[in-house]
Design an enzyme around this catalytic site. Structure first.
Site, PDB file in Angstrom:
ATOM      1  N   GLU A 166     -16.490 -20.434  -2.412  1.00 14.92           N
ATOM      2  CA  GLU A 166     -15.260 -19.831  -1.915  1.00 14.92           C
ATOM      3  C   GLU A 166     -15.403 -19.146  -0.560  1.00 14.92           C
ATOM      4  O   GLU A 166     -15.261 -17.921  -0.451  1.00 14.92           O
ATOM      5  CB  GLU A 166     -14.722 -18.826  -2.942  1.00 14.92           C
ATOM      6  CG  GLU A 166     -14.426 -19.435  -4.291  1.00 14.92           C
ATOM      7  CD  GLU A 166     -13.678 -18.505  -5.217  1.00 14.92           C
ATOM      8  OE1 GLU A 166     -13.652 -17.285  -4.961  1.00 14.92           O
ATOM      9  OE2 GLU A 166     -13.107 -18.979  -6.208  1.00 14.92           O
ATOM     10  N   ASN A 180     -12.190 -24.158  -7.506  1.00 10.68           N
ATOM     11  CA  ASN A 180     -12.028 -23.027  -8.423  1.00 10.68           C
ATOM     12  C   ASN A 180     -10.544 -22.760  -8.535  1.00 10.68           C
ATOM     13  O   ASN A 180      -9.886 -22.387  -7.554  1.00 10.68           O
ATOM     14  CB  ASN A 180     -12.717 -21.771  -7.888  1.00 10.68           C
ATOM     15  CG  ASN A 180     -14.231 -21.899  -7.900  1.00 10.68           C
ATOM     16  OD1 ASN A 180     -14.777 -22.873  -8.412  1.00 10.68           O
ATOM     17  ND2 ASN A 180     -14.907 -20.912  -7.330  1.00 10.68           N
ATOM     18  N   ARG A 186     -23.630 -23.684 -14.172  1.00 14.57           N
ATOM     19  CA  ARG A 186     -23.545 -23.410 -12.741  1.00 14.57           C
ATOM     20  C   ARG A 186     -23.926 -21.947 -12.510  1.00 14.57           C
ATOM     21  O   ARG A 186     -23.268 -21.045 -13.034  1.00 14.57           O
ATOM     22  CB  ARG A 186     -22.126 -23.685 -12.235  1.00 14.57           C
ATOM     23  CG  ARG A 186     -21.918 -23.258 -10.813  1.00 14.57           C
ATOM     24  CD  ARG A 186     -20.512 -23.584 -10.287  1.00 14.57           C
ATOM     25  NE  ARG A 186     -20.405 -23.065  -8.936  1.00 14.57           N
ATOM     26  CZ  ARG A 186     -19.528 -22.148  -8.533  1.00 14.57           C
ATOM     27  NH1 ARG A 186     -18.611 -21.685  -9.359  1.00 14.57           N
ATOM     28  NH2 ARG A 186     -19.537 -21.691  -7.299  1.00 14.57           N
ATOM     29  N   TYR A 215      -7.327 -20.891 -10.519  1.00 12.69           N
ATOM     30  CA  TYR A 215      -6.856 -19.874 -11.458  1.00 12.69           C
ATOM     31  C   TYR A 215      -5.334 -19.769 -11.539  1.00 12.69           C
ATOM     32  O   TYR A 215      -4.784 -19.475 -12.584  1.00 12.69           O
ATOM     33  CB  TYR A 215      -7.420 -18.492 -11.087  1.00 12.69           C
ATOM     34  CG  TYR A 215      -8.913 -18.399 -11.289  1.00 12.69           C
ATOM     35  CD1 TYR A 215      -9.442 -18.080 -12.535  1.00 12.69           C
ATOM     36  CD2 TYR A 215      -9.791 -18.670 -10.256  1.00 12.69           C
ATOM     37  CE1 TYR A 215     -10.807 -18.024 -12.749  1.00 12.69           C
ATOM     38  CE2 TYR A 215     -11.174 -18.617 -10.454  1.00 12.69           C
ATOM     39  CZ  TYR A 215     -11.669 -18.295 -11.707  1.00 12.69           C
ATOM     40  OH  TYR A 215     -13.023 -18.243 -11.912  1.00 12.69           O
ATOM     41  N   GLU A 247     -14.791 -23.663 -11.396  1.00 12.37           N
ATOM     42  CA  GLU A 247     -14.395 -22.429 -12.089  1.00 12.37           C
ATOM     43  C   GLU A 247     -12.960 -22.577 -12.561  1.00 12.37           C
ATOM     44  O   GLU A 247     -12.123 -23.148 -11.865  1.00 12.37           O
ATOM     45  CB  GLU A 247     -14.434 -21.197 -11.173  1.00 12.37           C
ATOM     46  CG  GLU A 247     -15.802 -20.687 -10.851  1.00 12.37           C
ATOM     47  CD  GLU A 247     -15.770 -19.443  -9.955  1.00 12.37           C
ATOM     48  OE1 GLU A 247     -14.775 -18.687  -9.993  1.00 12.37           O
ATOM     49  OE2 GLU A 247     -16.749 -19.250  -9.214  1.00 12.37           O
ATOM     50  N   HIS A 269     -23.197 -17.165  -3.308  1.00 13.63           N
ATOM     51  CA  HIS A 269     -22.028 -16.624  -4.007  1.00 13.63           C
ATOM     52  C   HIS A 269     -21.907 -15.156  -3.613  1.00 13.63           C
ATOM     53  O   HIS A 269     -21.973 -14.255  -4.435  1.00 13.63           O
ATOM     54  CB  HIS A 269     -22.173 -16.828  -5.518  1.00 13.63           C
ATOM     55  CG  HIS A 269     -20.876 -16.810  -6.280  1.00 13.63           C
ATOM     56  ND1 HIS A 269     -20.490 -17.810  -7.143  1.00 13.63           N
ATOM     57  CD2 HIS A 269     -19.868 -15.896  -6.321  1.00 13.63           C
ATOM     58  CE1 HIS A 269     -19.314 -17.513  -7.686  1.00 13.63           C
ATOM     59  NE2 HIS A 269     -18.916 -16.353  -7.208  1.00 13.63           N
TER      60      HIS A 269
END
Ligand code: FCB
Length: 443
Positions: A166, A292, A77, A294, A349, A121
């Site tokens: 995002e 994504n 990606r 985290y 991600e 991005h």
């Protein structure tokens, strides 16, 4: 035989972004991006770092793709830098800038790696910021034209596309909090920016359907598991408000046609109206949602706090980003997103930012902490797939250490170590481990 085996066809890869890895931001006729401007503004980035060189991927992409192949990656990606293709955002296109992505895609395909392209991005052409940036609704058309140009140029070979990475981050952190480019601090501007991005997304999806009929397109969201600090009703409500803002601001309009009510309650008239025309533009079918993931956010009800939800910091394990390591949150989100929106999902991600990594005496980088992070999250992804969640792939962040936005080069996320002095690349222990995961299609 893996103990936790993923479904056939599950796609394993890694992710990067143009400004973070490419370097040479102004080469071959590219225009400056807002991140170029921001990073060159004193006081914005840790240690005054810029991504003028970073991993020099723009010039070393062949070597990088060869390394990806060695690591056994099935997918990669990457993102396209809009100002390389349209230096002024719209108008004359720059074929030399486009040619870079053309070569990259061919190189990936020759290595047997599936490309997944993100159109945005965060590196907006500075010229468009000079016209008001994302709060200016005209940007939706400019984005759609740029997207069309890319579908036309690469759509014969790239079948997996992501409109935005995002949107919460680049609108809220960029225009609301000002810690990302362009550095504006105006919540009204952030909400307008979000609305333009949503329209831009919808317009791009529409053009995609006729230009790449056999492709798939979606959007990537930053998500955190929003969990109540206790099981009282008040705290649960606080977690729901928090989730509306952090996780649902963009996906609700796209799938359901309007902003979450909690956003209207919080922002009132600052939040743009969702008129019929905008709704029709934004609410177009997409093929998947990229997540994504985290960390999580634990909140308690507090009417004086933003959204009436006060974040809690709990004892636990944290990465160098100060993000709590909470793999169960990934499971929770995969289940919730699939149950709520019913769309296929990709983890676009997931990874661990560490500090102070360097090669040992033998030259090896034993990033056991990252390996454990990835493993524990992949286990949770497996749990979700085994319970019927249609999860299609997993992209580890990141292929290689890179420029981590306002943190500069202080944090490393790569499976591959980048020596920024020599540009030598060294796969870390996590890369060798990940190679095995891919080969076995599981853990
Ligand atoms: C995400 C960004 C990505 C990277 C990781 C650590 O929010 O999409 O570019 O910086 O965080």
């Amino acid at each position: 035989m893996p103990v936790l085996e993923f479904p056939d066809g599950f796609l394993w890869g890694t992710a990067t972004a143009s400004y973070q890895i490419e370097g040479s931001p102004l080469a071959d006729g590219a225009g400056p991006s807002i991140w170029h401007t921001f990073a060159h503004t004193p006081g914005t980035i840790h240690d005054g770092d810029t991504a003028d060189v970073t991993c020099d991927h723009y010039r070393r992409y062949r070597e990088d793709v060869a390394l990806m192949r060695e690591l056994g990656l099935q997918a990669y990606r990457f993102s396209v830098a809009w100002p390389r293709v349209f230096p002024a955002g719209y108008g004359d296109s720059n074929s030399a800038g486009l040619a870079f992505y053309d070569r990259l895609v061919d190189e990936l395909l020759a290595a047997g790696i599936t490309p997944m392209a993100t159109l945005y991005h965060w590196d907006l052409p500075q010229a468009l910021e000079d016209e008001g940036g994302w709060p200016n609704s005209d940007l939706a058309c400019h984005f759609a034209d740029y997207a069309e140009h890319m579908f036309d140029a690469l759509g014969d070979r790239v079948k997996l596309w992501i409109t935005f990475n995002e949107p919460w981050v680049f609108t809220y952190l960029g225009y609301g909090l000002g810690v990302h480019a362009p550095g504006t601090t105006d919540m009204g501007a952030a909400l307008k920016a979000g609305h333009t991005a949503l329209r831009a997304h919808g317009m791009a999806v529409e053009r995609f359907r006729s230009l790449v009929p056999d492709g798939e397109i979606g959007i990537t969201l930053s998500v955190q598991a929003q969990l109540p600090a206790s099981d009282t009703d008040e705290d649960r409500q606080a977690a729901m408000r928090s989730s509306a803002f952090y996780n649902e601001w963009f996906i609700e309009p796209i799938v359901c046609g309007d902003y979450p009510p909690a956003l209207r309650d919080q922002f009132g008239e600052l939040l743009p109206e969702m008129g019929e025309a905008d709704r029709a533009t934004i609410q177009r079918p997409i093929d998947f949602i990229g997540l994504n993931y985290y960390t999580r956010l634990l909140v308690e009800n507090d009417e004086n706090a933003f959204l009436g939800a006060r974040p809690w910091r709990v004892p636990g394990h944290y990465t160098a980003m100060d993000w709590e390591i909470y793999p169960a949150g990934l499971y929770h989100l995969l289940k919730t997103f699939y149950a709520t929106y019913g769309l296929p999902l990709y983890i676009t991600e997931n990874g661990a930012g560490l500090e102070g990594e360097k090669p040992g005496a033998d030259g090896a980088i034993d990033d056991v902490q990252r390996l454990r992070y990835l493993q524990s999250h992949i286990e949770m992804a497996h749990r979700a797939t085994s319970e019927g969640v249609d999860l299609r792939g997993y992209m580890a962040w990141s292929f290689i250490d890179n420029f981590e936005w306002s943190f500069g080069f202080a944090k490393r996320f790569g499976l591959v170590y980048c020596d920024y002095e020599t540009q030598a690349r060294t796969p870390k222990l996590s890369a060798a481990w990940y190679r095995r995961v891919i080969k076995d299609n599981g853990i």
